[in-house]
Design a protein around this motif. Structure first.
Motif, PDB file in Angstrom:
ATOM      1  N   ARG A 161       0.850  -1.192   0.000  1.00 52.17           N
ATOM      2  CA  ARG A 161       0.000   0.000   0.000  1.00 52.17           C
ATOM      3  C   ARG A 161       0.882   1.237   0.000  1.00 52.17           C
ATOM      4  NH1 ARG A 161      -4.918  -0.772   4.257  1.00 52.17           N
ATOM      5  NH2 ARG A 161      -5.817  -2.692   3.414  1.00 52.17           N
ATOM      6  N   HIS A 162       0.479   2.229  -0.781  1.00 56.64           N
ATOM      7  CA  HIS A 162       1.282   3.463  -0.759  1.00 56.64           C
ATOM      8  C   HIS A 162       0.945   4.273   0.496  1.00 56.64           C
ATOM      9  CE1 HIS A 162      -2.407   4.591  -2.906  1.00 56.64           C
ATOM     10  NE2 HIS A 162      -2.192   5.819  -2.473  1.00 56.64           N
ATOM     11  N   GLU A 163      -0.145   3.920   1.154  1.00 58.57           N
ATOM     12  CA  GLU A 163      -0.627   4.518   2.421  1.00 58.57           C
ATOM     13  C   GLU A 163      -1.228   5.914   2.214  1.00 58.57           C
ATOM     14  OE1 GLU A 163      -0.919   2.262   4.433  1.00 58.57           O
ATOM     15  OE2 GLU A 163       0.826   0.957   4.355  1.00 58.57           O
ATOM     16  N   THR A 164      -0.494   6.807   1.611  1.00 57.45           N
ATOM     17  CA  THR A 164      -1.062   8.075   1.144  1.00 57.45           C
ATOM     18  C   THR A 164      -0.144   8.601   0.057  1.00 57.45           C
ATOM     19  OG1 THR A 164      -1.543  10.395   1.626  1.00 57.45           O
ATOM     20  CG2 THR A 164       0.076   9.333   3.044  1.00 57.45           C
ATOM     21  N   ALA A 165      -0.738   9.177  -0.968  1.00 56.95           N
ATOM     22  CA  ALA A 165       0.063   9.730  -2.067  1.00 56.95           C
ATOM     23  C   ALA A 165       0.416  11.200  -1.823  1.00 56.95           C
ATOM     24  CB  ALA A 165      -0.679   9.561  -3.397  1.00 56.95           C
ATOM     25  N   SER A 166       0.052  11.727  -0.654  1.00 52.21           N
ATOM     26  CA  SER A 166       0.414  13.106  -0.305  1.00 52.21           C
ATOM     27  C   SER A 166       1.689  13.079   0.533  1.00 52.21           C
ATOM     28  CB  SER A 166      -0.690  13.770   0.515  1.00 52.21           C
ATOM     29  OG  SER A 166      -1.912  13.731  -0.171  1.00 52.21           O
ATOM     30  N   PRO A 167       2.790  13.598  -0.020  1.00 51.63           N
ATOM     31  CA  PRO A 167       4.066  13.511   0.711  1.00 51.63           C
ATOM     32  C   PRO A 167       4.002  14.116   2.112  1.00 51.63           C
ATOM     33  CG  PRO A 167       4.415  14.297  -1.542  1.00 51.63           C
ATOM     34  CD  PRO A 167       2.932  14.220  -1.346  1.00 51.63           C
ATOM     35  N   ALA A 168       3.307  15.251   2.260  1.00 50.17           N
ATOM     36  CA  ALA A 168       3.273  15.911   3.572  1.00 50.17           C
ATOM     37  C   ALA A 168       2.538  15.045   4.598  1.00 50.17           C
ATOM     38  CB  ALA A 168       2.611  17.283   3.452  1.00 50.17           C
ATOM     39  N   LEU A 169       1.454  14.430   4.162  1.00 49.75           N
ATOM     40  CA  LEU A 169       0.710  13.555   5.074  1.00 49.75           C
ATOM     41  C   LEU A 169       1.525  12.309   5.397  1.00 49.75           C
ATOM     42  CD1 LEU A 169      -1.898  13.047   6.639  1.00 49.75           C
ATOM     43  CD2 LEU A 169      -2.856  11.982   4.580  1.00 49.75           C
ATOM     44  N   ALA A 205      -7.891   8.165   8.207  1.00 57.30           N
ATOM     45  CA  ALA A 205      -6.778   8.157   9.155  1.00 57.30           C
ATOM     46  C   ALA A 205      -6.479   9.588   9.608  1.00 57.30           C
ATOM     47  CB  ALA A 205      -5.552   7.519   8.500  1.00 57.30           C
ATOM     48  N   PRO A 206      -5.823   9.750  10.757  1.00 57.35           N
ATOM     49  CA  PRO A 206      -5.592  11.091  11.311  1.00 57.35           C
ATOM     50  C   PRO A 206      -4.981  12.071  10.294  1.00 57.35           C
ATOM     51  CG  PRO A 206      -4.970   9.441  12.910  1.00 57.35           C
ATOM     52  CD  PRO A 206      -5.342   8.703  11.651  1.00 57.35           C
ATOM     53  N   PHE A 207      -5.478  13.262  10.314  1.00 55.68           N
ATOM     54  CA  PHE A 207      -5.018  14.410   9.498  1.00 55.68           C
ATOM     55  C   PHE A 207      -5.360  14.285   8.014  1.00 55.68           C
ATOM     56  CE2 PHE A 207      -1.464  13.380  12.573  1.00 55.68           C
ATOM     57  CZ  PHE A 207      -1.977  14.138  13.621  1.00 55.68           C
ATOM     58  N   GLN A 208      -5.940  13.165   7.606  1.00 59.67           N
ATOM     59  CA  GLN A 208      -6.235  12.965   6.181  1.00 59.67           C
ATOM     60  C   GLN A 208      -7.444  13.826   5.781  1.00 59.67           C
ATOM     61  OE1 GLN A 208      -8.123   9.195   5.146  1.00 59.67           O
ATOM     62  NE2 GLN A 208      -6.481   8.817   3.660  1.00 59.67           N
ATOM     63  N   THR A 209      -7.316  14.533   4.679  1.00 55.28           N
ATOM     64  CA  THR A 209      -8.419  15.361   4.178  1.00 55.28           C
ATOM     65  C   THR A 209      -8.994  14.731   2.908  1.00 55.28           C
ATOM     66  OG1 THR A 209      -6.954  16.638   2.756  1.00 55.28           O
ATOM     67  CG2 THR A 209      -7.265  17.458   5.010  1.00 55.28           C
ATOM     68  N   ILE A 210     -10.106  15.270   2.461  1.00 52.48           N
ATOM     69  CA  ILE A 210     -10.692  14.824   1.194  1.00 52.48           C
ATOM     70  C   ILE A 210      -9.710  15.088   0.043  1.00 52.48           C
ATOM     71  CG2 ILE A 210     -12.558  15.317  -0.459  1.00 52.48           C
ATOM     72  CD1 ILE A 210     -13.429  13.590   1.927  1.00 52.48           C
ATOM     73  N   ALA A 211      -8.990  16.187   0.131  1.00 47.42           N
ATOM     74  CA  ALA A 211      -7.994  16.480  -0.922  1.00 47.42           C
ATOM     75  C   ALA A 211      -6.924  15.381  -0.961  1.00 47.42           C
ATOM     76  CB  ALA A 211      -7.356  17.846  -0.674  1.00 47.42           C
ATOM     77  N   ASP A 212      -6.551  14.880   0.218  1.00 42.57           N
ATOM     78  CA  ASP A 212      -5.575  13.780   0.253  1.00 42.57           C
ATOM     79  C   ASP A 212      -6.146  12.534  -0.422  1.00 42.57           C
ATOM     80  OD1 ASP A 212      -3.502  15.106   1.733  1.00 42.57           O
ATOM     81  OD2 ASP A 212      -4.671  14.814   3.571  1.00 42.57           O
ATOM     82  N   LEU A 213      -7.400  12.232  -0.139  1.00 42.71           N
ATOM     83  CA  LEU A 213      -8.027  11.057  -0.760  1.00 42.71           C
ATOM     84  C   LEU A 213      -8.133  11.240  -2.279  1.00 42.71           C
ATOM     85  CD1 LEU A 213     -10.755  10.258   1.917  1.00 42.71           C
ATOM     86  CD2 LEU A 213      -8.807   8.810   1.296  1.00 42.71           C
ATOM     87  N   ALA A 214      -8.406  12.470  -2.702  1.00 44.80           N
ATOM     88  CA  ALA A 214      -8.435  12.760  -4.145  1.00 44.80           C
ATOM     89  C   ALA A 214      -7.049  12.499  -4.747  1.00 44.80           C
ATOM     90  CB  ALA A 214      -8.868  14.204  -4.376  1.00 44.80           C
TER      91      ALA A 214
END
Ligand code: 5AD
Length: 353
Positions: A161-169, A205-214
């Motif tokens: 899993r990439h876990e999140t594709a947002s580097p800051a998150l 997951a903590p701190f994750q926003t809709i923009a992160d999911l996008a």
């Protein structure tokens, strides 16, 4: 509006980041019902009312990593650590094989005890003994050379899993010694080697926003994975994220449906985490477009030591019980579990952007 965007996704298999944000922010229960129905129809058209099952062997809970969300993180000194010997891993596979499993998923923390040589040998032996079975690895980050050797020894698929594709998150969820860039590099290498590759992420997951999911949906579109692992975040009481609430089940189901519409051929498991936040979560997952379930083949005595989150479902079911319960669950919604490797099979290229 969202309805139109779902239609656009269905036709073009692509949305912009801004469009994903709109879909994930503005959707109504009707929009979700529409996506569910489309996803379900696509899944039945491709796979019929059949579910692939995979047996997971959690062979070690030692982990050098320190993901802030995960119960077996290195800093959790309350976990009793264990690792399975080659003979114990093979015994799990044999038990699984006898119960109809034709894919073995070796999953573990990143445990340096299993050197490339040792692990390669384990894969080669499973491959020799069960040539009709697929081998999936879920063993975290490694070198391209090691990935190649595991592939050459007989591994077919790899879940990372990439876990999140947002580097800051990503940086808020992981210590500095686990850089985002390395995870992404691993995913590219796995695909280049020829693995059927799975990426994926947690929802809520903590701190994750809709923009992160996008951003995750945009990444998934670009990456074109053969498998996608998605489940709700669930807090673990011995982690820094213990006080956060679990991810939303409906949003998770909606995202699963959108993944099916995005990639109609993808292998999409209804995850244990989904079955943990709601008893019938895995059935709902199947009705929303999932086509894989992954019961546990690990020795029962270690199950309670492999907890990535609290209240994990299925920790008391042996291979026979796990598959029986699953078959019954699936029968109640008109589905059948099938004994086959269940490899990724792309259709003609028509839907690739
Ligand atoms: N809740 C839900 N999923 C989790 N994972 C790890 N910790 C948690 C948690 N607390 C997921 C990660 C990892 C996979 C094996 O399990 O996404 O990649």
């Amino acid at each position: 509006m969202v309805h139109d965007l779902i239609d656009q996704l269905y036709q073009t298999h692509h949305l912009t980041h801004a469009q994903w944000v709109t879909v994930l922010t503005d959707y109504t229960p009707d929009d979700q019902a529409y996506a569910t129905q489309l996803a379900h129809a696509l899944t039945i058209a491709k796979f019929g009312k059949k579910i692939f099952f995979r047996g997971i062997v959690e062979y070690t809970n030692y982990c050098r990593n320190d993901c802030l969300y995960c119960g077996i993180r290195h800093s959790n000194h309350q976990v009793k650590r264990y690792r399975l010997s080659k003979a114990e891993i093979l015994a799990c596979c044999e038990d699984g094989y006898q119960n109809g499993f034709r894919t073995f998923v070796l999953q573990g923390g990143e445990d340096p005890y299993y050197t490339t040589e040792i692990f390669e040998e384990i894969i080669a032996t499973i491959h020799q003994r069960y040539p009709d079975c697929a081998i999936t690895l879920s063993i975290g980050e490694s070198t391209k050379a090691a990935y190649q050797r595991f592939f050459d020894a007989g591994a077919d698929r790899f879940l990372l899993r990439h876990e999140t594709a947002s580097p800051a998150l990503y940086r808020r969820w992981h210590p500095a010694y686990q850089p985002f860039e390395h995870r992404m590099q691993c995913l590219k290498e796995l695909k280049a080697i020829g693995y059927q590759t799975g990426c994926g992420f947690m929802v809520g997951a903590p701190f994750q926003t809709i923009a992160d999911l996008a951003t995750d949906m945009v990444f998934t579109t670009e990456f074109q994975p053969e498998m996608i692992g998605i489940g709700p975040f669930i807090p673990h009481s011995q982690t820094p994220f213990k006080a956060y609430s679990a991810g939303n089940e409906q949003l998770t189901l909606f995202i699963l449906s959108l993944c099916r519409i995005l990639l109609p051929d993808v292998l999409l498991p209804a995850t244990t985490a989904l079955g943990t936040v709601q008893g019938n979560g895995r059935q709902l997952g199947v009705l929303a477009g999932c086509n894989v379930v992954m019961p546990n083949l690990s020795p029962l005595r270690f199950r309670k030591q492999y907890l990535l989150y609290d209240n994990k479902a299925g920790i008391n079911d042996d291979a026979a019980t796990g598959i029986q319960k699953l078959s019954e669950q699936m029968q109640t919604i008109g589905y059948q579990v099938v004994r086959s490797r269940g490899d990724f099979q792309p259709r003609k290229k028509e839907y690739h952007a």
